[in-house]
Design an enzyme around this catalytic site. Structure first.
Site, PDB file in Angstrom:
ATOM      1  N   LYS A  39      16.616  25.240  38.017  1.00 41.76           N
ATOM      2  CA  LYS A  39      17.155  23.967  37.531  1.00 41.76           C
ATOM      3  C   LYS A  39      16.342  23.409  36.370  1.00 41.76           C
ATOM      4  CE  LYS A  39      19.818  22.586  41.565  1.00 41.76           C
ATOM      5  NZ  LYS A  39      19.974  21.660  42.699  1.00 41.76           N
ATOM      6  N   ARG A  56      17.116  27.106  48.968  1.00 41.98           N
ATOM      7  CA  ARG A  56      18.313  27.643  48.304  1.00 41.98           C
ATOM      8  C   ARG A  56      17.894  28.286  46.984  1.00 41.98           C
ATOM      9  NH1 ARG A  56      22.150  25.743  44.669  1.00 41.98           N
ATOM     10  NH2 ARG A  56      24.295  26.364  45.058  1.00 41.98           N
TER      11      ARG A  56
HETATM   12  C1  YH5 Z   1      21.293  21.797  45.956  1.00 40.55           C
HETATM   13  O1  YH5 Z   1      20.285  21.450  45.352  1.00 40.55           O
HETATM   14  N1  YH5 Z   1      22.728  22.634  44.009  1.00 40.55           N
HETATM   15  S1  YH5 Z   1      24.846  23.613  42.610  1.00 40.55           S
HETATM   16  C2  YH5 Z   1      21.830  23.622  37.457  1.00 40.55           C
HETATM   17  C3  YH5 Z   1      21.082  24.737  37.107  1.00 40.55           C
HETATM   18  C4  YH5 Z   1      20.876  25.747  38.022  1.00 40.55           C
HETATM   19  C5  YH5 Z   1      21.418  25.646  39.290  1.00 40.55           C
HETATM   20  C6  YH5 Z   1      20.477  26.037  35.242  1.00 40.55           C
HETATM   21  N2  YH5 Z   1      24.493  23.146  45.239  1.00 40.55           N
HETATM   22  C7  YH5 Z   1      22.445  22.340  45.316  1.00 40.55           C
HETATM   23  O2  YH5 Z   1      22.489  25.265  41.823  1.00 40.55           O
HETATM   24  N3  YH5 Z   1      23.584  22.527  47.414  1.00 40.55           N
HETATM   25  C8  YH5 Z   1      23.966  23.105  44.006  1.00 40.55           C
HETATM   26  O3  YH5 Z   1      20.573  24.778  35.846  1.00 40.55           O
HETATM   27  C9  YH5 Z   1      23.538  22.679  46.083  1.00 40.55           C
HETATM   28  N4  YH5 Z   1      21.379  21.644  47.310  1.00 40.55           N
HETATM   29  C10 YH5 Z   1      22.487  22.002  48.013  1.00 40.55           C
HETATM   30  N5  YH5 Z   1      22.478  21.811  49.343  1.00 40.55           N
HETATM   31  C11 YH5 Z   1      23.728  23.348  41.240  1.00 40.55           C
HETATM   32  C12 YH5 Z   1      22.786  24.456  40.986  1.00 40.55           C
HETATM   33  C13 YH5 Z   1      22.180  24.554  39.628  1.00 40.55           C
HETATM   34  C14 YH5 Z   1      22.379  23.541  38.710  1.00 40.55           C
END
Ligand code: YH5
Length: 279
Positions: free
Chosen positions: A222, A256
């Site tokens: 993230k 996660r």
């Molecule tokens: C979470 O924290 N996050 S979707 C932006 C990024 C990389 C990844 C490159 N679903 C979560 O994974 N469910 C998501 O920048 C989630 N906790 C839970 N429980 C977003 C994501 C992401 C966003």
């Protein structure tokens, strides 16, 4: 701590568990056309399980900041066939990453075991689905919707406010008939939080654990890592590992991640440090 799953299975959270991210959006498994490559998805699941994943988190809508929403039927078309296939091919725990009641319902019928909801069951009828099915639920904190949330970062005290929101949602769910032991809390890293607020939440993560609920942390790749280190998404592994390690040291029970093998190693090191298991 023990999560009760459908079909008389369970997931013991004595040691921290790994939730592996499986995105089933057209850009993730595209064959060039409308179809999502189910074979590629299954091969990725197989690899993630070999690498140490405990839960496969299947999501069909990008909830990244600024992302567009998808319709219910589009989301169903993406995730339901994949859930059915993963259920048939592997003996693993499946979570459904959705905030839509209709998708939760269909996903559980197709074989999903856990609801992972970035909107903490606020969609109409969502709490009732969790009550009727008795599956574990992850309640995550966010504000607004993915398209607008990064304007909503005014907090007096981010950790206290996020914790209050989550414990109030948990109380509401318990009153409605969800068993307390089936509730997981997640501060929602990157969802309507500034860089500084994300690190305040990480530093205060043990406050969430002290609430008595299991804690899930999702920081993999993230922008709290990218912004801090000035790294593109492809170069955020080391930062993600550091975040996961710190989260485990502060009591997280589920991490996660996109990078299963590396994160599994980091968790094992953190657990050996915390538990005295080698004595
Ligand atoms: C979470 O924290 N996050 S979707 C932006 C990024 C990389 C990844 C490159 N679903 C979560 O994974 N469910 C998501 O920048 C989630 N906790 C839970 N429980 C977003 C994501 C992401 C966003």
């Amino acid at each position: 701590m023990l999560l009760r799953l459908p079909r008389n299975r369970q997931l013991l959270l004595d040691k921290c568990k790994l939730m592996a991210i499986l995105n089933v959006t057209p850009d993730s498994f595209s064959d060039g056309g409308k179809f999502v490559g189910h074979d590629a998805a299954l091969r990725q699941v197989e690899q993630m399980l070999k690498d140490g994943a405990d839960i496969i988190d299947i999501g069909g809508e990008s909830t990244r900041p600024g992302a567009a929403e998808v319709s219910i039927s589009e989301e169903l078309d993406r995730v339901i066939p994949v859930i059915e296939l993963v259920r048939r091919e592997f003996d693993t725990v499946i979570s459904i990453d959705t905030y839509k009641t209709a998708v939760m319902k269909a996903a559980i019928a197709a074989g999903a075991d856990i609801i992972n909801d970035v909107r903490a069951l606020q969609d109409e009828g969502a709490v009732e689905v969790a009550v009727q099915t008795q599956v574990p639920v992850c309640l995550m904190h966010m504000r607004g919707m993915p398209g607008s949330m990064q304007q909503l970062t005014d907090y007096q005290q981010v950790t206290d406010e996020v914790l209050t929101f989550l414990t109030e949602r948990a109380s509401f769910c318990i009153k409605a008939g969800i068993a307390p032991g089936q509730i997981i809390l997640d501060p929602g890293f990157g969802f309507a939080k500034t860089l500084a607020q994300n690190y305040q939440l990480l530093s205060g993560l043990s406050k969430f654990q002290q609430s008595g609920f299991a804690v899930l942390a999702g920081m993999s790749r993230k922008s709290m890592i990218g912004q801090l280190l000035n790294r593109p998404v492809s170069e955020r592994l080391a930062g993600s590992i550091a975040c996961a390690t710190i989260a485990v040291m502060h009591g997280a029970r589920i991490i996660r991640t996109h990078d299963v093998r590396e994160t599994a190693d980091a968790i094992a090191v953190a657990e050996a440090t915390m538990s005295g298991e080698l004595e």
